[in-house]
Every structure is written in structure tokens, then in C-alpha cells.
Design a protein around this motif. Structure first.
Motif, PDB file in Angstrom:
ATOM      1  N   UNK A  96      11.138 -16.915 -21.278  1.00 40.79           N
ATOM      2  CA  UNK A  96      12.404 -16.225 -21.511  1.00 40.79           C
ATOM      3  C   UNK A  96      12.866 -15.378 -20.343  1.00 40.79           C
ATOM      4  N   UNK A  97      12.043 -15.277 -19.299  1.00 42.22           N
ATOM      5  CA  UNK A  97      12.404 -14.460 -18.130  1.00 42.22           C
ATOM      6  C   UNK A  97      11.995 -15.172 -16.839  1.00 42.22           C
ATOM      7  N   UNK A  98      12.849 -15.082 -15.823  1.00 45.92           N
ATOM      8  CA  UNK A  98      12.484 -15.572 -14.494  1.00 45.92           C
ATOM      9  C   UNK A  98      11.848 -14.440 -13.712  1.00 45.92           C
ATOM     10  N   UNK A  99      10.585 -14.614 -13.363  1.00 41.39           N
ATOM     11  CA  UNK A  99       9.847 -13.536 -12.688  1.00 41.39           C
ATOM     12  C   UNK A  99       9.852 -13.673 -11.170  1.00 41.39           C
ATOM     13  N   UNK A 100       9.751 -14.895 -10.683  1.00 36.91           N
ATOM     14  CA  UNK A 100       9.574 -15.108  -9.244  1.00 36.91           C
ATOM     15  C   UNK A 100      10.856 -14.772  -8.501  1.00 36.91           C
ATOM     16  N   UNK A 101      10.803 -13.828  -7.568  1.00 39.83           N
ATOM     17  CA  UNK A 101      12.034 -13.458  -6.866  1.00 39.83           C
ATOM     18  C   UNK A 101      12.420 -14.485  -5.798  1.00 39.83           C
ATOM     19  N   UNK A 102      13.700 -14.513  -5.480  1.00 44.74           N
ATOM     20  CA  UNK A 102      14.126 -15.269  -4.308  1.00 44.74           C
ATOM     21  C   UNK A 102      13.626 -14.563  -3.047  1.00 44.74           C
ATOM     22  N   UNK A 103      14.000 -15.068  -1.887  1.00 48.78           N
ATOM     23  CA  UNK A 103      13.422 -14.591  -0.632  1.00 48.78           C
ATOM     24  C   UNK A 103      14.216 -13.422  -0.047  1.00 48.78           C
ATOM     25  N   UNK A 104      13.547 -12.680   0.808  1.00 47.57           N
ATOM     26  CA  UNK A 104      14.228 -11.581   1.499  1.00 47.57           C
ATOM     27  C   UNK A 104      13.632 -11.410   2.901  1.00 47.57           C
ATOM     28  N   UNK A 105      14.185 -10.454   3.622  1.00 46.76           N
ATOM     29  CA  UNK A 105      13.782 -10.130   4.998  1.00 46.76           C
ATOM     30  C   UNK A 105      12.259 -10.193   5.172  1.00 46.76           C
ATOM     31  N   UNK A 106      11.817 -10.954   6.150  1.00 42.82           N
ATOM     32  CA  UNK A 106      10.404 -10.985   6.491  1.00 42.82           C
ATOM     33  C   UNK A 106       9.571 -11.976   5.705  1.00 42.82           C
ATOM     34  N   UNK A 107      10.103 -12.525   4.635  1.00 35.11           N
ATOM     35  CA  UNK A 107       9.340 -13.536   3.902  1.00 35.11           C
ATOM     36  C   UNK A 107       9.096 -14.755   4.787  1.00 35.11           C
ATOM     37  N   UNK A 108       7.960 -15.420   4.525  1.00 39.16           N
ATOM     38  CA  UNK A 108       7.547 -16.540   5.368  1.00 39.16           C
ATOM     39  C   UNK A 108       7.356 -17.777   4.496  1.00 39.16           C
ATOM     40  N   UNK A 109       7.862 -18.900   4.956  1.00 42.26           N
ATOM     41  CA  UNK A 109       7.758 -20.165   4.228  1.00 42.26           C
ATOM     42  C   UNK A 109       7.155 -21.217   5.151  1.00 42.26           C
ATOM     43  N   UNK A 110       6.097 -21.889   4.682  1.00 39.95           N
ATOM     44  CA  UNK A 110       5.527 -22.988   5.460  1.00 39.95           C
ATOM     45  C   UNK A 110       5.528 -24.258   4.619  1.00 39.95           C
ATOM     46  N   UNK A 111       5.705 -25.377   5.295  1.00 38.24           N
ATOM     47  CA  UNK A 111       5.689 -26.686   4.644  1.00 38.24           C
ATOM     48  C   UNK A 111       4.967 -27.684   5.533  1.00 38.24           C
ATOM     49  N   UNK A 112       4.198 -28.571   4.882  1.00 39.00           N
ATOM     50  CA  UNK A 112       3.534 -29.651   5.610  1.00 39.00           C
ATOM     51  C   UNK A 112       3.171 -30.733   4.602  1.00 39.00           C
ATOM     52  N   UNK A 113       2.728 -31.884   5.116  1.00 39.43           N
ATOM     53  CA  UNK A 113       2.308 -32.975   4.226  1.00 39.43           C
ATOM     54  C   UNK A 113       1.156 -33.708   4.898  1.00 39.43           C
ATOM     55  N   UNK A 114       0.049 -33.811   4.154  1.00 38.25           N
ATOM     56  CA  UNK A 114      -1.133 -34.472   4.712  1.00 38.25           C
ATOM     57  C   UNK A 114      -1.175 -35.929   4.267  1.00 38.25           C
ATOM     58  N   UNK A 115      -1.561 -36.789   5.215  1.00 44.56           N
ATOM     59  CA  UNK A 115      -1.641 -38.218   4.943  1.00 44.56           C
ATOM     60  C   UNK A 115      -2.901 -38.578   4.174  1.00 44.56           C
ATOM     61  N   UNK A 116      -3.031 -39.869   3.864  1.00 45.68           N
ATOM     62  CA  UNK A 116      -4.183 -40.344   3.089  1.00 45.68           C
ATOM     63  C   UNK A 116      -5.520 -39.943   3.715  1.00 45.68           C
ATOM     64  N   UNK A 117      -5.528 -39.781   5.052  1.00 46.84           N
ATOM     65  CA  UNK A 117      -6.783 -39.422   5.724  1.00 46.84           C
ATOM     66  C   UNK A 117      -6.870 -37.922   6.011  1.00 46.84           C
ATOM     67  N   UNK A 118      -5.993 -37.158   5.409  1.00 47.95           N
ATOM     68  CA  UNK A 118      -6.066 -35.706   5.556  1.00 47.95           C
ATOM     69  C   UNK A 118      -5.384 -35.158   6.794  1.00 47.95           C
ATOM     70  N   UNK A 119      -4.802 -36.031   7.598  1.00 48.81           N
ATOM     71  CA  UNK A 119      -4.128 -35.557   8.816  1.00 48.81           C
ATOM     72  C   UNK A 119      -2.748 -35.000   8.476  1.00 48.81           C
ATOM     73  N   UNK A 120      -2.299 -34.077   9.308  1.00 50.05           N
ATOM     74  CA  UNK A 120      -1.032 -33.383   9.076  1.00 50.05           C
ATOM     75  C   UNK A 120       0.086 -34.222   9.697  1.00 50.05           C
ATOM     76  N   UNK A 121       0.769 -35.020   8.881  1.00 49.71           N
ATOM     77  CA  UNK A 121       1.621 -36.091   9.409  1.00 49.71           C
ATOM     78  C   UNK A 121       2.850 -35.583  10.151  1.00 49.71           C
ATOM     79  N   UNK A 122       3.554 -34.634   9.583  1.00 50.33           N
ATOM     80  CA  UNK A 122       4.845 -34.210  10.142  1.00 50.33           C
ATOM     81  C   UNK A 122       4.741 -32.909  10.932  1.00 50.33           C
ATOM     82  N   UNK A 123       3.526 -32.412  11.157  1.00 49.77           N
ATOM     83  CA  UNK A 123       3.396 -31.058  11.691  1.00 49.77           C
ATOM     84  C   UNK A 123       3.852 -30.071  10.637  1.00 49.77           C
ATOM     85  N   UNK A 124       4.064 -28.829  11.034  1.00 46.19           N
ATOM     86  CA  UNK A 124       4.370 -27.780  10.045  1.00 46.19           C
ATOM     87  C   UNK A 124       5.699 -27.094  10.317  1.00 46.19           C
ATOM     88  N   UNK A 125       6.419 -26.848   9.232  1.00 49.61           N
ATOM     89  CA  UNK A 125       7.507 -25.866   9.244  1.00 49.61           C
ATOM     90  C   UNK A 125       6.869 -24.510   8.955  1.00 49.61           C
TER      91      UNK A 125
END
Lengths: 325, 325
Positions: B284-313
Motif C-alpha cells: 500500500x506504500x511506495x518506500x524506495x525513493x527516486x534518485x538525488x544528488x550524489x546517488x550512484x548507479x552501476x549496470x553490467x551484464x555477465x556472459x555465460x562464462x562469467x565475463x563482463x560483456x558490455x563493460x560497466x556503466x
């Protein structure tokens, strides 16, 4: 000053300055393309002005079909919908709440990887999609910083253009209903050959609006001559809206949306959908058909002294399904 | 083969081939930019493949912050919304009819005049706009002719990328309600550094879908690892949708929309809005806040062999209003 991009061996053509009669041109040497000109505007403006004086005496003749769109491709195309009359008519005809435009500008991002040349055949998938034109005015911008306010916005208007925003009407309501906006129903636009500095319009450029009639003919018959002055939101407000959360790069093209006037009985319309809406409201039936193979659409706008400011769009339609292209 | 665009003195950077460990690169000589590579793909592919072998032995080290987006700017960015779970959750939470995705792909045109580099600070007007990330996969296309069918579409997929489609959620419903789609709520996206050929994914590239988990961390905490395989419409169908009434130019980037999985309790979400929707439905309530100054976001995707295919955002957020930029 008026600029034209003439075809050469490259995809972006070669920028020229054009004479007042629109028939002679001189090539620009300082930059090759209009995009380069937008990025180096202040530095090359004196060169362009010198050429603009010289072209009257020493310009070389060119044929209308040598002219490409001023931008054969552009960094960004943002299209507004700023005419209240158009919104009211469409809402009434389609059984929507007749509220007119909202209190903030309407705008979508369209494809900018190509703009059709003013005399290029326009190719569409099928007449069943409801092929329509939309006559509108647009501005070409210098670099606009994120957060620019409406009161500071008009300093970034470098050039004014005349645009035919081709639309596939059968797909419009389907795409609007998703909330994602228009994609399939908005194929590539066409732009009239001459991109002109605001001073070419004299007093017709006022309050961030183009106070000129936009003359449209369909198969040689007058269709509309609505004036661009009746925008609810001027280009100043459209620029501020577009720049709220992004920098706008030099070379951005920003459109007014279909030009429409409150006295449409006299002025006509700038798209078939609006005329069909008026017919539906007044008679219960939409009589005017959308476009099909071989139909011809021309657009132009004459200045206060009767001169043809932007040159002419003059295109015919070809269908993929009819011709097997 | 994996490609990276490293910063040089130009706006478009210099295309390099990158090693399997993602730390060494060799410059491409046949073309300077990824856009040129897309336009001359068949001709230069042998050169790229030769470099791709050589880079393992003779590649030069580079720092992550030298990598730009693969396309610092692109000819076109079209973003779909192809994950049913995401649509169902948002519809339920927002009190809309819970119908899931329609029977045709959802897609809008976004800005493509710039893409943020993977480690570039992301600057937004205000935290009041509900700053959110959207993790998604995308394909980079060769020239796709108008009218291409889904069954013919996958031959045009040249490269696969990982995208963060930054979104301003407070503006989303306002812009959706107009039917014109998103403009202010979709500022520039970021792209992970490596654009990779489909063979780099092995069997994870199947049925026009990227069957990899998209790992997202917010301020160092795992946020989601949803798999890209659960698209209702594959990239084949998205390409056909996009090409219905237009040729797609080489270099077009086409996105999947926010990756989402039916077992979201285990896999998490790829955007804050979806997690807030789940919270609202469950508590009944949304707890997770949206982002603000200084927040950090990382993204990546590992392939079938565990390697980091696209590098990281790996990006942090800066606010105009908070800092006076």
C-alpha cells in the motif's frame, strides 16, 4: 539572408546563399553544410552576409530540383502543436473533451535522419493509412542550454523554415492511445528549399511567431492559407519547453505544428484531417479524401512584399503497394 | 568482437577494438567512428576481425573513463517497451486497466544527439522530477529497408549494447496523457562502453532476445538482475514495427525497454518505478525513493562464462538546482 542546400556528391549537400528571386546561388566556402554553419554561426556570419550581397549580381542559376532540404538530415527534430483552433476542431470531431490545448506545450520527437527534398517524390506504404500533409513553420536553433527560459529563448533562433510534416492518420489514434506518442504515423518530413534569417520576414516575425499565410494547394486547388501568427504558445515557449531537461544542440529544428486559424471558413486548413473534422462537425460526414498515388501537394509562403520567402515544396505521392517498389 | 569508442579531440571519439578482459584496445584505421563503421560494415569487417585477434597480444591499456558511449551521438534512438511484467505491474499500481502490453509493440523516438559516457556524471534539473534509471538491452542496426518483415529483420542486427535510459518519472504521466509521448521525461541515455557482435553472447542471443541478467546496483546495493529473455516482442518484431513506414538508417539504436521478469521477487527490477509499483501493490506504500544528488548507479551484464560483456556503466547524479550549475 536566405540559404539553400544544393545537391552534390555528398549526403549533406553544399550550402549556398540564394538571391532574392530564389533562382541564383553562390556556394559558401567557409563551411560545406548547414550543420557546420549552425555550429560556427557567429564566426561565419560575416562571410554569409558578404555572399548574400554578392549573389544578387554574381549568383549562378540553379534548377528547383537541385535543392535538397536545408538539412538533408539533422541532429534533432522536435514538433509542437501550438494552434488552439486545430486542437478544438479535432477534439470536437473525434468526440473528445473539447478543452483546447493544455496549459503546457505539446511536443514530440520525430525522426531527423532524413528530410525529403522539396521536389522529391514522397513514398508511403499504403493509401489505407490515411496519407495527409501538415503545413507548419519551424525554427532552426543554435546551442540552447538546459533550463533556458522563454524570455531568453528567441536569441537562439537562427533561421526560419517551412515544413510539410507528412502524417499517416489511420495510425495516429492507435499510437496516441498508447501514450508513447507517434512513430509509424510520422514518416520523414519535407522542408521548403530556403532557410531564412528572421529579418527576411520583417514585421511578420513578431512575438516568436511567423505572421505569414501558409499557402497550400492540393492538385492545383487552393486548400489553405492559414496565418502562422495564431500560435497559443510562441516559439519562445516551445524552446523553453524543449530545453527543460536537456541541452538542445545547434541545428535542432523545432516545429509549430499544423498552422490553423479561428476563421477557418475563410483561411482553409493546413491538413486534410482538420478539413475532415470541420466537415464532420458541420455536415455529419467527412467528404475530403486523404491522399493517394499521384496526388500533388505544394506549399509556399509569401512575404509582406509578395515575394516567395521559403521557395516552394512541390511533391507527388507514390505508394509502395500500388507500384511494387 | 567488441568495440569501444575512446575519447580524442573530436566529438565522436575514435573507434577501437577491445580485448576480452576489457582493459586493452587497438585503434581502428579503416574508419574513425562507429557511425562510419556501420555505414561500411561489410567492407571493414575483415579489418575489425583481424584487429580483434591482435588486440589480445598487442592491445594498449586504457582507463575506464577514456571510454565514451559507443555512439557519442547517433542518427536515431528508438526505444520499445517489450516486457509484459513491467507493463502489468505499472498498470496495477497506477490504477489503470491491467491489460499488459497491447498486441503491437510500444515504441517512441528519443533524443539521439548525445549519449552519456559510461562514467560521466548525469546532470538533471531537480530531484522533484523523480529521477530514475531504466536498464535495458539494445541493438545497433545496419540499413533496414521500409517494410522489412520480422522474419527478415535479424540479419540487420550488427551489435548489441547495454543502455541506461534515464527517466524523470514525475513528468511521465503528464506527457503520456497528452498522447504525444515523452519528451521532458526522457533526457539523454547512457550506454555501456562495449558494443559487441551477437556471437559474443553465444547461446544467450536467441530468438532476437538477449538472454542475460542485467545487473544493477544502486549505491553499491544490488537492485536487480532481471534477464532480457522475457521480451513479449523480440528485436525482430521491434525492427519490423519501426520500419513500417520508414527506412531505418545504419547506426539506428533500438532498445528493449526496461528489462523485467515475472519472478521479480527473486530477480529484482531494472528501474525504481517498477519497484515502487511492487511495493504499492504489496504494502500500500511506495518506500524506495527516486534518485538525488550524489546517488550512484552501476549496470553490467555477465556472459555465460562469467565475463563482463558490455563493460560497466558507473554514474553519479548531479542536480542543477542543488548545485547552482
Amino acid at each position: 539572408m536566405r540559404l539553400v542546400t544544393l545537391a552534390n556528391e555528398t549526403r549533406d549537400g553544399h550550402l549556398h546563399v540564394v538571391s532574392q528571386d530564389g533562382k541564383r546561388a553562390l556556394p559558401v566556402d567557409a563551411v560545406k553544410t548547414l550543420q557546420e554553419a549552425m555550429e560556427r554561426w557567429d564566426a561565419i556570419l560575416p562571410d554569409l552576409q558578404t555572399l548574400s550581397r554578392a549573389v544578387e549580381d554574381s549568383g549562378e542559376p540553379f534548377a528547383p530540383n537541385q535543392a535538397l532540404a536545408p538539412f538533408p538530415r539533422a541532429v534533432q527534430w522536435l514538433d509542437g502543436s501550438a494552434f488552439e483552433t486545430h486542437a478544438l476542431l479535432i477534439q470536437q470531431a473525434w468526440g473528445m473533451p473539447v478543452t483546447g490545448l493544455p496549459d503546457r506545450p505539446l511536443m514530440y520527437q520525430g525522426l531527423s535522419d532524413r528530410f525529403l527534398a522539396p521536389t522529391q517524390t514522397a513514398i508511403f506504404p499504403s493509401a489505407e493509412d490515411g496519407i495527409d500533409f501538415e503545413g507548419e513553420f519551424g525554427v532552426i536553433l543554435g546551442d540552447v542550454p538546459m533550463g533556458t527560459s522563454a524570455k531568453d529563448a528567441l536569441q537562439y533562433v537562427r533561421l526560419i523554415v517551412l515544413i510539410n510534416d507528412w502524417s499517416l492518420r489511420a495510425l495516429g489514434p492507435i499510437e496516441m492511445a498508447t501514450g508513447f506518442g507517434w512513430l509509424q504515423c510520422k514518416p520523414a518530413c519535407s522542408i521548403a528549399p530556403f532557410a531564412v534569417t528572421p529579418d527576411e520576414l520583417g514585421s511578420a516575425w513578431r512575438d516568436g511567431r511567423v505572421g505569414l499565410p501558409l499557402n497550400i494547394h492540393r492538385n492545383g486547388q487552393e486548400f489553405g492559407k492559414a496565418n502562422g501568427a495564431q500560435m497559443k504558445f510562441g516559439f519562445d515557449e516551445l524552446i523553453a519547453h524543449a530545453a527543460y531537461s536537456r541541452d538542445l544542440p545547434a541545428g535542432t529544428i523545432l516545429g509549430s505544428g499544423t498552422v490553423a486559424n479561428a476563421n477557418y471558413a475563410e483561411m482553409g486548413s493546413s491538413c486534410i484531417a482538420e478539413r475532415r473534422a470541420i466537415e464532420l462537425i458541420e455536415t455529419g460526414t467527412s467528404e475530403t479524401p486523404f491522399l493517394t498515388e499521384g496526388d500533388r501537394v505544394t506549399m509556399s509562403a509569401q512575404g509582406p512584399e509578395g515575394n516567395d520567402i521559403f521557395g516552394a515544396i512541390d511533391q507527388s505521392i507514390q505508394l509502395v503497394k500500388a507500384t511494387g517498389v
